[in-house]
Design a protein around this motif. Structure first.
Motif, mmCIF file in Angstrom:
data_model
loop_
_atom_site.group_PDB
_atom_site.id
_atom_site.type_symbol
_atom_site.label_atom_id
_atom_site.label_comp_id
_atom_site.label_asym_id
_atom_site.label_seq_id
_atom_site.Cartn_x
_atom_site.Cartn_y
_atom_site.Cartn_z
ATOM 1 N N LYS A 1 -15.037 3.039 14.114
ATOM 2 C CA LYS A 1 -14.090 4.152 14.220
ATOM 3 C C LYS A 1 -13.394 4.076 15.583
ATOM 4 O O LYS A 1 -13.719 4.822 16.509
ATOM 5 C CB LYS A 1 -14.816 5.492 14.068
ATOM 6 N N PRO A 2 -12.415 3.180 15.717
ATOM 7 C CA PRO A 2 -11.793 2.958 17.027
ATOM 8 C C PRO A 2 -11.047 4.168 17.583
ATOM 9 O O PRO A 2 -10.784 4.223 18.789
ATOM 10 C CB PRO A 2 -10.832 1.785 16.769
ATOM 11 N N TRP A 3 -10.699 5.119 16.767
ATOM 12 C CA TRP A 3 -9.988 6.331 17.198
ATOM 13 C C TRP A 3 -10.940 7.410 17.723
ATOM 14 O O TRP A 3 -10.504 8.375 18.343
ATOM 15 C CB TRP A 3 -9.205 6.902 16.007
ATOM 16 N N GLN B 1 0.831 -1.197 0.000
ATOM 17 C CA GLN B 1 0.000 0.000 0.000
ATOM 18 C C GLN B 1 0.872 1.257 0.000
ATOM 19 O O GLN B 1 1.882 1.327 0.701
ATOM 20 C CB GLN B 1 -0.927 -0.015 1.216
ATOM 21 N N THR B 2 0.486 2.240 -0.774
ATOM 22 C CA THR B 2 1.294 3.460 -0.895
ATOM 23 C C THR B 2 1.214 4.331 0.348
ATOM 24 O O THR B 2 2.094 5.164 0.579
ATOM 25 C CB THR B 2 0.860 4.294 -2.110
ATOM 26 N N THR B 3 0.175 4.170 1.150
ATOM 27 C CA THR B 3 0.020 4.937 2.390
ATOM 28 C C THR B 3 -0.377 3.991 3.517
ATOM 29 O O THR B 3 -0.693 2.817 3.294
ATOM 30 C CB THR B 3 -1.085 6.011 2.279
ATOM 31 N N GLU B 4 -0.378 4.519 4.701
ATOM 32 C CA GLU B 4 -0.963 3.788 5.822
ATOM 33 C C GLU B 4 -2.469 3.660 5.588
ATOM 34 O O GLU B 4 -3.073 4.487 4.890
ATOM 35 C CB GLU B 4 -0.696 4.548 7.118
ATOM 36 N N VAL B 5 -3.080 2.622 6.133
ATOM 37 C CA VAL B 5 -4.531 2.471 6.029
ATOM 38 C C VAL B 5 -5.186 3.706 6.645
ATOM 39 O O VAL B 5 -4.875 4.098 7.770
ATOM 40 C CB VAL B 5 -5.011 1.200 6.752
ATOM 41 N N THR B 6 -6.073 4.326 5.886
ATOM 42 C CA THR B 6 -6.711 5.558 6.345
ATOM 43 C C THR B 6 -7.994 5.255 7.121
ATOM 44 O O THR B 6 -8.534 4.147 7.076
ATOM 45 C CB THR B 6 -7.053 6.464 5.162
ATOM 46 N N GLN B 7 -8.486 6.288 7.791
ATOM 47 C CA GLN B 7 -9.736 6.128 8.539
ATOM 48 C C GLN B 7 -10.890 5.772 7.604
ATOM 49 O O GLN B 7 -11.729 4.928 7.932
ATOM 50 C CB GLN B 7 -10.026 7.418 9.308
ATOM 51 N N ALA B 8 -10.924 6.380 6.429
ATOM 52 C CA ALA B 8 -11.999 6.079 5.477
ATOM 53 C C ALA B 8 -11.938 4.624 5.026
ATOM 54 O O ALA B 8 -12.973 3.943 4.915
ATOM 55 C CB ALA B 8 -11.912 7.009 4.269
ATOM 56 N N GLN B 9 -10.736 4.129 4.767
ATOM 57 C CA GLN B 9 -10.576 2.748 4.325
ATOM 58 C C GLN B 9 -10.949 1.770 5.440
ATOM 59 O O GLN B 9 -11.616 0.763 5.190
ATOM 60 C CB GLN B 9 -9.128 2.533 3.869
ATOM 61 N N TRP B 10 -10.521 2.090 6.653
ATOM 62 C CA TRP B 10 -10.875 1.227 7.784
ATOM 63 C C TRP B 10 -12.401 1.150 7.954
ATOM 64 O O TRP B 10 -12.971 0.057 8.086
ATOM 65 C CB TRP B 10 -10.231 1.745 9.071
ATOM 66 N N THR B 11 -13.046 2.298 7.936
ATOM 67 C CA THR B 11 -14.498 2.333 8.166
ATOM 68 C C THR B 11 -15.260 1.644 7.045
ATOM 69 O O THR B 11 -16.271 0.980 7.292
ATOM 70 C CB THR B 11 -14.969 3.793 8.320
#
Length: 276
Positions: free
Chosen positions: A94-96, A78-88
């Motif tokens: 939304k664990p954060w 993956q080019t970035t860390e998993v984002t909040q949008a992708q996680w949700t």
């Protein structure tokens, strides 16, 4: 008539321009592959590299034994860390949310996720796409992708003095009262086209942690069969340049969660569709 000094300066400038052009060509030639969750991946070719750090590397820890590692198969990361949008989009949670030292937004990294949580995310992502190709990177794969051929402490041509261009770390976050992970992809990518491999949030790897990496040449290492915690790499925004080096490595229990800990996903090239 140009002097020898003028020609030398011109030659140095031409070399610098060619080197920059090559770097940009490599980065932008890696066309991302996008999945159903909006996650972008680039292909990392198989090869070999020196994992760990040399004994003369400034800031190194004893747990970074340098040794040759061969990665025998291509993979996508993956080019970035998993984002909040992708996680949700995958987990519906939304664990954060409501936690300290975080901001909410589609492109901020998903945090307060344990290693176990990440494995559950990957399980659900595989189920959604009827495949088995998604997983966490091994520690060796992560470091190989991070270094991108670099022989230095970081996955770019430069030193700690240049880290601000590539990473969120304590000098450009907490010291100016920005005490939170920043949106992904805002800094420069490394040679492989990967963002935030240094700083922002630490990233979980598949491996159990071992203090001694050994010094023997190995192929596709996967770490020990058990241990006292799981590896994470890359450093975080509250940490120093020393802790954001490519070879640095920490660990914690697989149930541990934190505001400065996230992950990115690997996609194997060889996979098989899952039956309905």
């Amino acid at each position: 008539m140009k002097t020898l000094k003028d020609l030398s300066i011109l030659a140095i400038l031409m070399i610098a321009v060619l080197a920059f052009s090559y770097f940009m060509a490599v980065v932008f030639s890696k066309k991302p592959v996008t999945n159903t969750a909006g996650m972008n991946f680039v292909k990392i070719k198989s090869g070999y590299f020196q994992m760990g750090s040399p004994e003369n590397e400034e800031g190194r820890y004893n747990r970074e034994n340098q040794h040759w590692v061969t990665i025998t198969k291509d993979f996508y990361i993956q080019t970035t860390e998993v984002t909040q949008a992708q996680w949700t989009s995958v987990m519906g949670t939304k664990p954060w949310e409501g936690k300290t030292n975080v901001k909410s937004g589609d492109n901020f990294p998903a945090t307060f996720v344990s290693w176990d949580d990440c494995k559950e995310f990957i399980k659900k992502l595989n189920e959604l796409e009827k495949t088995d190709k998604y997983r966490l990177p091994t520690e060796a794969e992560w470091e190989y992708a991070c270094k991108g051929g670099s022989k230095g402490a970081y996955g770019f041509l430069g030193t700690a003095q240049d880290l601000d261009k590539y990473a969120w770390f304590n000098e450009n976050t907490v010291k100016i009262n920005e005490n939170f992970p920043h949106e992904t992809g805002l800094k420069r990518p490394n040679k492989n086209g990967l963002y935030d491999m240094h700083g922002n949030v630490w990233e979980w790897c598949e491996d159990w942690y071992t203090e001694d990496l050994g010094k023997d040449d190995v192929k596709d290492p996967k770490g020990p069969s058990e241990g006292k915690g799981k590896v994470f790499k890359g450093g975080g925004y509250v940490f120093s340049a020393r802790d954001c080096r490519s070879a640095n490595r920490y660990f914690n229990m697989n149930v541990f969660k934190d505001f400065v800990l996230g992950f990115r996903v690997v996609m194997s090239e060889e996979s098989k569709p899952k039956e309905d």
